[in-house]
Design an enzyme around this catalytic site. Structure first.
Site, PDB file in Angstrom:
ATOM      1  N   CYS A  17      42.926  41.476  24.500  1.00 22.07           N
ATOM      2  CA  CYS A  17      44.264  40.917  24.326  1.00 22.07           C
ATOM      3  C   CYS A  17      45.276  42.044  24.214  1.00 22.07           C
ATOM      4  CB  CYS A  17      44.345  39.989  23.119  1.00 22.07           C
ATOM      5  SG  CYS A  17      44.336  40.852  21.539  1.00 22.07           S
ATOM      6  N   ASP A 451      56.946  54.355  60.511  1.00 25.59           N
ATOM      7  CA  ASP A 451      56.498  55.243  61.586  1.00 25.59           C
ATOM      8  C   ASP A 451      56.142  54.417  62.813  1.00 25.59           C
ATOM      9  OD1 ASP A 451      56.768  57.601  60.333  1.00 25.59           O
ATOM     10  OD2 ASP A 451      54.708  57.740  59.652  1.00 25.59           O
ATOM     11  N   THR A 453      53.551  55.772  65.496  1.00 32.40           N
ATOM     12  CA  THR A 453      52.130  55.981  65.791  1.00 32.40           C
ATOM     13  C   THR A 453      51.261  55.701  64.573  1.00 32.40           C
ATOM     14  OG1 THR A 453      52.759  57.694  67.359  1.00 32.40           O
ATOM     15  CG2 THR A 453      50.446  57.629  66.680  1.00 32.40           C
ATOM     16  N   ASP A 734      51.533  29.127  18.772  1.00 35.19           N
ATOM     17  CA  ASP A 734      51.224  30.503  19.165  1.00 35.19           C
ATOM     18  C   ASP A 734      50.029  30.549  20.102  1.00 35.19           C
ATOM     19  OD1 ASP A 734      51.353  33.471  18.883  1.00 35.19           O
ATOM     20  OD2 ASP A 734      49.386  33.133  18.005  1.00 35.19           O
TER      21      ASP A 734
END
Length: 754
Positions: A17, A451, A453, A734
């Site tokens: 946790c 790019d 290639t 909770d």
């Protein structure tokens, strides 16, 4: 243990946790010589940066004192050979130098990867075990404690029914079954620098409930707290298993060839350079190169490719993939600790240790939030009785409930749970992101520089046109492939590949000669044959205007043209080009549809780059040096764009470093994985858009988690103050928020369409 290293990694067991990670972080950070601590709940690892004054044994004992087991991890990575630095496009007409032809096959040996010694095991105290990491949950210490606490609670209820006079004592005893381990952890955490831990809040609330004669509720609250922690552990285990399950793909044994004999050996004992046999239907036990055999390989477990890939001699293979239909002999190219799957798992674990900006903010917020909750709870318990003649029992009860409502567990785990799930989900789809910060930033990208290639194109030329002048197309291909047999030049490989596809019977040649900068000649059936550049061919025989015009048109399309002369006759020509990846057009469209600006940055000649750019519909900047690419990335950033640079990770290093996010395209080599912030393992342009989508879904999930955790607390805070809810609903709020947040984060483990 060695004390002169600057970084040490550990496996931490029993940590499931967010509060666990926070306590370990705080305790270790206070140790002498420690400069930085990174703890990953999902990966179960800790990395510390320290100097020579650090006592690593003392650090391990400190973590064990908090109730966790500790084992050092040694690095399983090795240095792989670098790829070439400059970007070279085989499709450049000016770049085809037949003098580079090599008609002798080179024997490419695998690079040695040192196998690390196994990590020394360190026995730890398993006093804190939030959930099982192996086996069934009820066999873990936390599972057994939860069951014992639940049984004690049931027994207390039974005693209360039959002997009401001692019911309160029975509930206190039931509460102590679970509270004593919780209180011990709270005290250890306080001594290590975390006084306001969740365990401390729980202990204060439970003890306080006993003093106001709410022992029954205190016992139930402790039991529910343990159940909540157990559920957190189970959820964390699922997230951890999602990436660790990759390691199960690699078979435990392999068929090793030695001295003409084949024997079964453990797969993790295979040395680099060893020859292994993989039968049809078997999983491949190691990364390797095919030395004999040809067949289809199912790479979906590693790359996510839905269809098997046909591979032959010289092709690379991944550990964990499935050989479908033919016996293959492979040369091992990486030790078990350094194969593709091991590298992916290690990279994800390391990424989970690096905190995202949102996660760091939540951590800082919780350091003030938790003490603030204690102060508010104390004020609620004290001020009404002191100033407004309230009942002490009633307001102390409400203060204790607020203490439980204020537990920050759900809030603290809201971000790391989502990020861990996303990193794992991405890795399973071949999308590697090195940490939460990268995961957050990539979703904000507004411009991408790519790019050509190896990124937008496959990086290997292919035959696009066969032109017949005096001979038919089949003859042109047959004679050209005869001259290129044995050459390792990219254009030669393209011609030979086309001949293989067309099942051309290649004749034997004699007196083969490479002519520097011009081409190659040989004798075929007693006739001299030449294959080379149009300029060199024109020096041998006249090129008619119409043929020259055709060649020029092909060059304008970015294609390289080789002309074939048989005897004194202009026989034909072959055009080749590095073609766009099959998904390049769709991938770029997905980016532009998302409102992202795209631009091609390449060192290739303008003619070739423009032809590819026109085909793909992308802005082109060509003939660039590495510093030019870096400058253009800087210009885009100066214009207000958040820029990602996509490349091979080597020749674009300056631009990758200058970009907000650097992304490597390729097959997961060490170079590609270590240079950039993220990597697309199986080279699909569309996966860049998928990576951005994953980031956006993750950030949406985090916002949902924070809203749920704070929203539930706000609701129950109000209902507690006005007397509607008490201790039970508080702990349920909770625990419920924590479970909801975790399960919501785990949705990211599924694919977007799931």
């Amino acid at each position: 243990m060695t004390t002169n290293a600057t970084q040490s990694r550990y496996r931490i067991e029993g940590m499931d946790c967010a509060s666990c990670a926070s306590k370990i972080d705080t305790a270790v950070r206070r140790m002498p010589g420690v400069s930085e601590v990174s703890v990953s709940v999902t990966a179960g690892t800790m990395t510390i940066h320290h100097d020579n004054t650090s006592d690593l044994d003392a650090i391990a004992k400190k973590v064990k004192g908090l109730g966790y087991s500790v084992a050092p991890l040694t690095s399983g990575r090795a240095t792989a050979p670098n790829r070439t630095g400059g970007e070279h496009d085989p499709g450049d007409p000016a770049g085809h130098d037949h003098d580079d032809h090599d008609h002798d096959h080179a024997d490419h040996k695998g690079d040695d990867h040192a196998t690390p010694a196994p990590a020394d095991k360190m026995e730890g105290l398993h006093g804190h075990d939030h959930g099982p990491t192996d086996g069934s949950w009820w066999r873990s210490k936390k599972g057994r404690l939860t069951i014992a606490c639940g049984a004690a609670l049931i027994a207390a209820y039974a005693i209360g029914q039959f002997v009401p006079s001692i019911a309160s004592y029975a509930f206190i005893a039931a509460m102590l079954v679970g509270l004593i381990p919780i209180a011990r952890r709270a005290i250890m955490a306080a001594m290590a620098g975390t006084p306001f831990s969740i365990e401390m809040l729980m202990t204060i609330a439970a003890v306080g409930a006993v003093f106001i004669d709410a022992g029954e509720e205190a016992a139930a609250v402790v039991f529910l707290f343990l159940v909540g922690e157990l559920l957190e552990g189970v959820a964390a285990r699922r997230a951890r298993a999602s990436i660790q399950a990759l390691t199960a793909l690699v078979p435990k044994t392999a068929l090793l060839e030695e001295n003409g004999q084949t024997r079964e050996v453990p797969a993790d004992s295979l040395a680099v350079g060893a020859i292994i046999l993989v039968r049809p239907g078997d999983r491949i036990p190691a990364d390797g190169v095919i030395v004999s055999g040809e067949g289809s390989i199912d790479e979906s477990p590693v790359t996510g490719e839905s269809t098997p890939v046909s591979k032959g001699v010289g092709a690379n293979t991944f550990a964990g993939t499935v050989n479908i239909d033919a016996a293959l002999r492979l040369r091992v190219t990486a030790a078990a600790s350094d194969n593709t799957i091991a590298r992916v798992v290690k990279l994800v674990e390391e990424a989970q240790e690096s905190k995202a900006p949102t996660e760091r903010f939540i951590d800082r917020f919780s350091k003030y939030y938790t003490p603030g909750v204690v102060v508010v709870a104390a004020l609620v318990a004290i001020i009404p009785p002191l100033l407004f003649a309230g009942q002490w029992g009633e307001w102390v009860y409400k203060g204790l409930a607020i203490l439980l409502i204020g537990c920050p567990c759900a809030l603290v785990i809201s971000t790391p749970a989502a990020i861990a799930a996303s990193l794992s989900s991405g890795a399973r789809r071949g999308l590697l992101l090195k940490g939460g910060a990268v995961l957050e930033n990539i979703g904000k990208v507004t411009a991408i520089a790519l790019d050509k290639t190896g990124t937008l194109t496959a990086g290997k030329p292919k035959v696009t046109d066969i032109i017949a002048f005096d001979r038919n197309e089949a003859d042109v291909l047959k004679y050209a492939s005869a001259l290129e047999t044995g050459s390792s030049h990219p254009l030669a490989i393209a011609i030979l590949g086309k001949a293989t596809d067309e099942k051309v019977a290649v004749p034997q040649v004699t007196d083969a000669k490479a002519l520097g900068g011009k081409g190659v000649t040989a004798s075929v059936d007693g006739t001299e044959v030449f294959l080379g550049s149009p300029k060199a061919a024109g020096e041998r025989v006249p090129l008619p205007a119409e043929h020259q015009a055709r060649i020029t048109a092909l060059n304008d399309e970015g294609k390289t043209v080789s002309v074939l002369i048989i005897g004194d006759t202009l026989a034909g020509a072959i055009a080749m080009r590095d073609e766009p990846r099959p998904d390049a057009l769709a991938g770029l469209k997905a980016l532009t549809d998302a409102g992202i600006k795209t631009v091609m940055l390449t060192g290739d000649n303008t003619r070739t780059a423009t032809a590819i750019g026109k085909q793909l519909g992308i802005e082109v900047r060509a003939e660039l040096m590495p510093e030019d690419k870096q400058r253009i990335v800087g210009e885009l950033k100066a214009q207000g764009f958040i820029v990602a640079k996509v490349g091979d990770g080597i020749n674009d290093a300056p631009a990758l470093a200058a970009a907000d996010v650097g992304i490597a395209m390729g097959g997961g080599t060490d170079v590609a994985l270590e240079t950039a912030d993220a990597a697309v393992l199986h080279g699909r342009v569309a996966d860049i858009a998928a990576m951005i989508d994953l980031s956006k879904r993750t950030m949406a999930n985090i916002r949902q988690n924070i809203t749920m955790s704070l929203g539930l607390k706000a609701v129950f805070l109000v209902t507690t103050v006005i007397g509607i809810t008490g201790l039970w609903p508080a702990i349920l709020a909770d625990t419920g928020a924590t479970v909801l947040v975790t399960m919501n984060a785990l949705r990211l483990l599924r694919s977007p369409t799931a």
